[in-house]
Design a protein around this motif. Structure first.
Motif, PDB file in Angstrom:
ATOM      1  N   TRP A 133       0.797  -1.452  -0.090  1.00 29.29           N
ATOM      2  CA  TRP A 133       0.236  -0.153  -0.153  1.00 29.29           C
ATOM      3  C   TRP A 133       0.951   1.250  -0.115  1.00 29.29           C
ATOM      4  O   TRP A 133       1.656   1.603   0.845  1.00 29.29           O
ATOM      5  CB  TRP A 133      -0.737  -0.276   1.300  1.00 29.29           C
ATOM      6  CG  TRP A 133      -1.932   1.031   1.204  1.00 29.29           C
ATOM      7  CD1 TRP A 133      -1.793   2.343   1.541  1.00 29.29           C
ATOM      8  CD2 TRP A 133      -3.320   0.884   0.427  1.00 29.29           C
ATOM      9  NE1 TRP A 133      -2.984   3.052   1.097  1.00 29.29           N
ATOM     10  CE2 TRP A 133      -3.801   2.219   0.529  1.00 29.29           C
ATOM     11  CE3 TRP A 133      -3.727  -0.163  -0.193  1.00 29.29           C
ATOM     12  CZ2 TRP A 133      -5.132   2.229  -0.015  1.00 29.29           C
ATOM     13  CZ3 TRP A 133      -5.029   0.149  -0.792  1.00 29.29           C
ATOM     14  CH2 TRP A 133      -5.793   1.486  -0.555  1.00 29.29           C
ATOM     15  N   VAL A 134       0.606   1.986  -1.156  1.00 32.63           N
ATOM     16  CA  VAL A 134       1.575   3.319  -1.172  1.00 32.63           C
ATOM     17  C   VAL A 134       0.855   4.568  -0.806  1.00 32.63           C
ATOM     18  O   VAL A 134      -0.280   4.716  -1.256  1.00 32.63           O
ATOM     19  CB  VAL A 134       1.835   3.453  -2.789  1.00 32.63           C
ATOM     20  CG1 VAL A 134       2.904   4.701  -2.806  1.00 32.63           C
ATOM     21  CG2 VAL A 134       2.881   2.231  -3.287  1.00 32.63           C
ATOM     22  N   HIS A 135       1.249   5.272   0.269  1.00 31.81           N
ATOM     23  CA  HIS A 135       0.742   6.737   0.749  1.00 31.81           C
ATOM     24  C   HIS A 135       0.910   7.672  -0.218  1.00 31.81           C
ATOM     25  O   HIS A 135       1.948   8.218   0.099  1.00 31.81           O
ATOM     26  CB  HIS A 135       1.002   6.812   2.191  1.00 31.81           C
ATOM     27  CG  HIS A 135       0.858   5.455   3.124  1.00 31.81           C
ATOM     28  ND1 HIS A 135      -0.456   5.353   3.311  1.00 31.81           N
ATOM     29  CD2 HIS A 135       1.490   4.941   4.024  1.00 31.81           C
ATOM     30  CE1 HIS A 135      -0.861   4.306   4.400  1.00 31.81           C
ATOM     31  NE2 HIS A 135       0.474   4.178   4.570  1.00 31.81           N
ATOM     32  N   ILE A 136       0.564   7.437  -1.337  1.00 31.37           N
ATOM     33  CA  ILE A 136       0.700   8.622  -2.536  1.00 31.37           C
ATOM     34  C   ILE A 136       0.758   9.898  -1.952  1.00 31.37           C
ATOM     35  O   ILE A 136      -0.063  10.523  -1.569  1.00 31.37           O
ATOM     36  CB  ILE A 136       0.127   8.047  -3.816  1.00 31.37           C
ATOM     37  CG1 ILE A 136       0.720   8.569  -4.876  1.00 31.37           C
ATOM     38  CG2 ILE A 136      -1.316   8.834  -3.560  1.00 31.37           C
ATOM     39  CD1 ILE A 136       1.953   7.629  -5.299  1.00 31.37           C
ATOM     40  N   GLY A 137       1.928  10.613  -2.122  1.00 31.50           N
ATOM     41  CA  GLY A 137       2.010  12.152  -1.951  1.00 31.50           C
ATOM     42  C   GLY A 137       2.039  12.513  -0.366  1.00 31.50           C
ATOM     43  O   GLY A 137       1.894  13.574  -0.193  1.00 31.50           O
ATOM     44  N   GLY A 138       2.029  11.427   0.393  1.00 31.06           N
ATOM     45  CA  GLY A 138       2.004  11.390   1.800  1.00 31.06           C
ATOM     46  C   GLY A 138       0.460  11.434   2.469  1.00 31.06           C
ATOM     47  O   GLY A 138       0.133  11.678   3.397  1.00 31.06           O
ATOM     48  N   ILE A 139      -0.484  10.961   1.362  1.00 31.17           N
ATOM     49  CA  ILE A 139      -1.920  11.047   1.876  1.00 31.17           C
ATOM     50  C   ILE A 139      -2.170   9.690   2.352  1.00 31.17           C
ATOM     51  O   ILE A 139      -1.881   8.675   1.699  1.00 31.17           O
ATOM     52  CB  ILE A 139      -2.790  11.339   0.727  1.00 31.17           C
ATOM     53  CG1 ILE A 139      -2.580  12.619   0.295  1.00 31.17           C
ATOM     54  CG2 ILE A 139      -4.222  11.370   1.107  1.00 31.17           C
ATOM     55  CD1 ILE A 139      -3.339  12.985  -1.062  1.00 31.17           C
ATOM     56  N   ILE A 140      -2.605   9.460   3.570  1.00 33.23           N
ATOM     57  CA  ILE A 140      -3.260   8.458   4.130  1.00 33.23           C
ATOM     58  C   ILE A 140      -4.794   8.387   3.995  1.00 33.23           C
ATOM     59  O   ILE A 140      -5.631   9.224   4.360  1.00 33.23           O
ATOM     60  CB  ILE A 140      -2.958   8.174   5.861  1.00 33.23           C
ATOM     61  CG1 ILE A 140      -1.564   8.232   5.842  1.00 33.23           C
ATOM     62  CG2 ILE A 140      -3.566   6.612   6.045  1.00 33.23           C
ATOM     63  CD1 ILE A 140      -1.150   8.071   7.515  1.00 33.23           C
ATOM     64  N   THR A 141      -5.301   7.604   3.185  1.00 36.05           N
ATOM     65  CA  THR A 141      -6.635   7.425   2.675  1.00 36.05           C
ATOM     66  C   THR A 141      -7.735   7.193   3.797  1.00 36.05           C
ATOM     67  O   THR A 141      -7.119   6.459   4.977  1.00 36.05           O
ATOM     68  CB  THR A 141      -6.997   6.398   1.673  1.00 36.05           C
ATOM     69  OG1 THR A 141      -8.323   6.297   1.364  1.00 36.05           O
ATOM     70  CG2 THR A 141      -6.537   5.095   2.020  1.00 36.05           C
ATOM     71  N   PRO A 142      -8.810   8.067   4.096  1.00 33.50           N
ATOM     72  CA  PRO A 142      -9.714   7.674   5.094  1.00 33.50           C
ATOM     73  C   PRO A 142     -10.056   6.100   5.258  1.00 33.50           C
ATOM     74  O   PRO A 142     -10.551   5.653   6.239  1.00 33.50           O
ATOM     75  CB  PRO A 142     -10.926   8.485   4.821  1.00 33.50           C
ATOM     76  CG  PRO A 142     -10.257   9.619   3.927  1.00 33.50           C
ATOM     77  CD  PRO A 142      -9.107   8.766   2.972  1.00 33.50           C
ATOM     78  N   ASP A 143      -9.863   5.333   3.954  1.00 31.24           N
ATOM     79  CA  ASP A 143     -10.270   3.837   3.822  1.00 31.24           C
ATOM     80  C   ASP A 143      -8.940   3.034   4.403  1.00 31.24           C
ATOM     81  O   ASP A 143      -9.488   1.812   4.588  1.00 31.24           O
ATOM     82  CB  ASP A 143     -10.594   3.508   2.540  1.00 31.24           C
ATOM     83  CG  ASP A 143     -11.908   3.916   2.100  1.00 31.24           C
ATOM     84  OD1 ASP A 143     -12.914   4.371   3.173  1.00 31.24           O
ATOM     85  OD2 ASP A 143     -12.298   3.911   0.981  1.00 31.24           O
ATOM     86  N   PHE A 144      -7.986   3.561   5.007  1.00 32.02           N
ATOM     87  CA  PHE A 144      -6.953   2.728   5.274  1.00 32.02           C
ATOM     88  C   PHE A 144      -7.192   1.724   6.185  1.00 32.02           C
ATOM     89  O   PHE A 144      -6.785   0.545   5.966  1.00 32.02           O
ATOM     90  CB  PHE A 144      -5.776   3.637   5.600  1.00 32.02           C
ATOM     91  CG  PHE A 144      -4.543   2.925   5.706  1.00 32.02           C
ATOM     92  CD1 PHE A 144      -3.837   2.060   4.619  1.00 32.02           C
ATOM     93  CD2 PHE A 144      -4.015   2.750   7.028  1.00 32.02           C
ATOM     94  CE1 PHE A 144      -2.712   1.190   5.167  1.00 32.02           C
ATOM     95  CE2 PHE A 144      -3.008   1.804   7.543  1.00 32.02           C
ATOM     96  CZ  PHE A 144      -2.283   1.138   6.430  1.00 32.02           C
ATOM     97  N   PHE A 145      -7.657   2.087   7.473  1.00 36.25           N
ATOM     98  CA  PHE A 145      -7.966   1.057   8.372  1.00 36.25           C
ATOM     99  C   PHE A 145      -8.867   0.117   8.112  1.00 36.25           C
ATOM    100  O   PHE A 145      -9.152  -0.951   8.783  1.00 36.25           O
ATOM    101  CB  PHE A 145      -8.229   1.772   9.845  1.00 36.25           C
ATOM    102  CG  PHE A 145      -6.795   2.379  10.327  1.00 36.25           C
ATOM    103  CD1 PHE A 145      -5.809   1.666  10.960  1.00 36.25           C
ATOM    104  CD2 PHE A 145      -6.837   3.866  10.113  1.00 36.25           C
ATOM    105  CE1 PHE A 145      -4.736   2.295  11.333  1.00 36.25           C
ATOM    106  CE2 PHE A 145      -5.499   4.584  10.635  1.00 36.25           C
ATOM    107  CZ  PHE A 145      -4.435   3.655  11.449  1.00 36.25           C
TER     108      PHE A 145
END
Length: 378
Positions: A133-145
Motif C-alpha cells: 500500500w503506497v501512501h501516495i503524496g503522503g496521503i493516508i486514505t480515510p479507508d486505510f484502516f
C-alpha cells in the motif's frame, strides 16, 4: 531584476547544522567506523520512537527496504501482491525481485489511491495474498484502516510504502506503524533525507531479525564474521548518512509545519477558484510531500506547467504521469488486458505545484496566484 525561481525540492539544512555535520563527519572518518556504528543505532532508535514501533532497521535505500519486507512475506513463486499502478518503479520492481506477481489496482480521484470498494472487488477477482500500500503524496486514505482490517480478516499481508509519508498520521497512528511493516525512503527529494537511505519499520521480532541479516549479506546474529545463513545483500546505511538522518529527524516536525502552511495557502486559493485537488484535512498530520492538483486534461497540464515555468514556478514530478502498467519495463510482463480507467485518466492530467519547507508565505501566495490566473485562461 533577476527572476525568482521557486523550485519543487529543497534540502532543508541551516549553516549552523552544516558546520556541525562536517565536524561529525570528520570524526566518523577519523574513527574508521563507517558502518553499523553508534549513529546507525541511534538513528534507528529515534525513528522507532517517532513512529511508536518496536523496531526500525536502516538500509541503503527505500527500494532495499521494500525488498527485504517483500522477501520475508512472499512465500511462493509468482504469489500475487496488489499495488496501485500510480507508484514509483521501485514498488513494482521490488515485488518482482522478491518473486511476486503484481496485481494492479485502480485509483479513486478523491485520494489518488484505491478506495475500499475497488480494493475488495479486486481481491474477490484476483485472490491476491499480499498488498503493497503506497501512501501516495503522503496521503493516508480515510479507508486505510478499513482496508487493513479487511486484510487481517482475510489473512492478507499488508506492507506500507512510506516513501512519501514521513510524519503523516491518521487516527493517531503514524504511517508505517500499524501494518505488517513499513518502508521509508530518504532519497534527496524526500521530506527528509540521508542523501541515500531507507528504513524498515515493524513490530515483529522475526521481521526485525530477518532484516538485520538481509541488509548485511545474510549474517545472522552478528554484524561481522564469515558465516552467511541467508541470501542477503550489502544494503547497509553509512554512519555519515545515519548522522544526517538524525539531524533531519530532529527538525522533521518543524519542516512539516512549514509544508502545512504552504499547503493551506494553496488550498485556500484553489477552493476559491474551483480547482480540484486531493485533500489531507481528515489526517492528524500530513507530510505534504506532493499536492495533487487536477488539470482539465493532459494538454492543459502540459501548457499550464510551461506557462508557470516562465514565471519561475517550477512544478515537481507527478505521482505518476506514466503509471507502472504503462511503463515499458513492466508493460511487456502484462499477461492480460488491464482495465484501470481512473488511473489512465488522472495520472496524465494532474500536476504538483512546488511545495517545500524552504518556501515562504509570499512564495506560496505568488505561486497560487499564478496558477489560479493561468488555470482558467489556458
Amino acid at each position: 531584476m533577476k527572476k525568482k525561481i521557486i523550485k519543487p525540492f529543497y534540502f532543508d539544512i541551516s549553516s549552523k547544522e552544516r558546520k556541525k555535520i562536517i565536524n561529525i563527519f570528520n570524526k566518523i572518518l577519523a574513527s574508521g567506523n563507517l558502518i553499523l556504528g553508534n549513529y546507525t543505532k541511534k538513528f534507528e532508535q529515534m525513528f522507532a520512537n517517532f513512529l511508536k514501533v518496536k523496531y526500525c532497521i536502516s538500509v541503503n535505500s527505500g527500494t532495499s527496504a521494500l525488498q527485504v519486507l517483500l522477501q520475508y512475506f512472499i512465500k511462493g513463486k509468482n504469489q500475487k501482491v496488489a499495488v496501485a499502478s500510480n507508484t514509483n518503479f521501485a514498488s513494482v520492481a521490488s515485488i518482482l525481485y522478491s518473486g511476486g506477481s503484481p496485481v494492479y489496482l485502480d485509483i479513486c480521484k478523491k485520494t489518488f489511491v484505491p478506495c475500499y470498494t475497488k480494493f475488495v472487488s479486486a481481491h474477490q477477482k484476483e485472490k491476491f495474498k499480499g498488498v503493497l500500500w503506497v501512501h501516495i503524496g503522503g496521503i493516508i486514505t480515510p479507508d486505510f484502516f478499513k482496508i487493513l482490517n479487511y486484510c487481517k480478516k482475510n489473512k492478507i499481508f499488508l506492507l506500507e510504502d512510506c516513501a512519501h509519508s514521513h510524519g503523516s498520521s491518521f487516527m493517531g497512528k503514524q504511517s508505517g506503524s500499524c501494518s505488517n511493516g513499513g518502508a521509508f525512503s530518504f532519497f534527496p527529494t524526500k521530506v527528509m533525507t540521508t542523501m541515500e537511505g531507507g528504513m524498515i519499520s515493524t513490530n515483529s521480532k522475526k521481521v526485525y531479525k530477518f532484516a538485520l541479516s538481509m541488509r548485511n549479506q545474510g549474517k545472522r546474529g552478528g554484524n561481522y564474521g564469515g558465516l552467511h545463513s541467508d541470501f542477503g545483500n550489502s544494503w547497509r546505511i553509512s554512519e555519515i548518512a545515519a548522522y544526517l538522518g538524525i539531524v533531519q529527524l530532529n527538525k522533521l516536525k518543524i519542516m512539516l509545519k512549514k509544508r502545512k502552511l504552504i499547503y493551506e495557502i494553496y488550498a485556500n486559493y484553489f477552493k476559491k477558484n474551483n480547482i480540484f485537488f486531493c485533500k489531507t484535512d481528515h489526517m492528524n498530520s500530513a507530510s505534504n510531500y506532493k499536492m495533487i492538483v487536477f488539470a482539465k486534461n493532459k494538454i492543459h497540464k502540459i501548457n499550464l506547467k510551461k506557462k508557470l515555468s516562465l514565471y519561475g514556478v517550477i512544478c515537481g514530478g507527478e505521482v505518476y504521469e506514466t503509471p507502472c502498467h504503462k511503463q515499458p519495463v513492466f508493460k511487456r510482463l502484462n499477461k492480460k488486458k488491464l482495465s484501470l480507467p481512473a488511473t489512465e485518466k488522472f495520472c496524465p492530467s494532474h500536476f504538483c505545484p512546488p511545495l517545500t519547507s524552504g518556501m515562504s508565505k509570499e512564495d506560496a501566495i505568488y505561486c497560487a496566484e499564478k496558477i489560479c490566473h493561468l488555470y482558467h485562461k489556458i
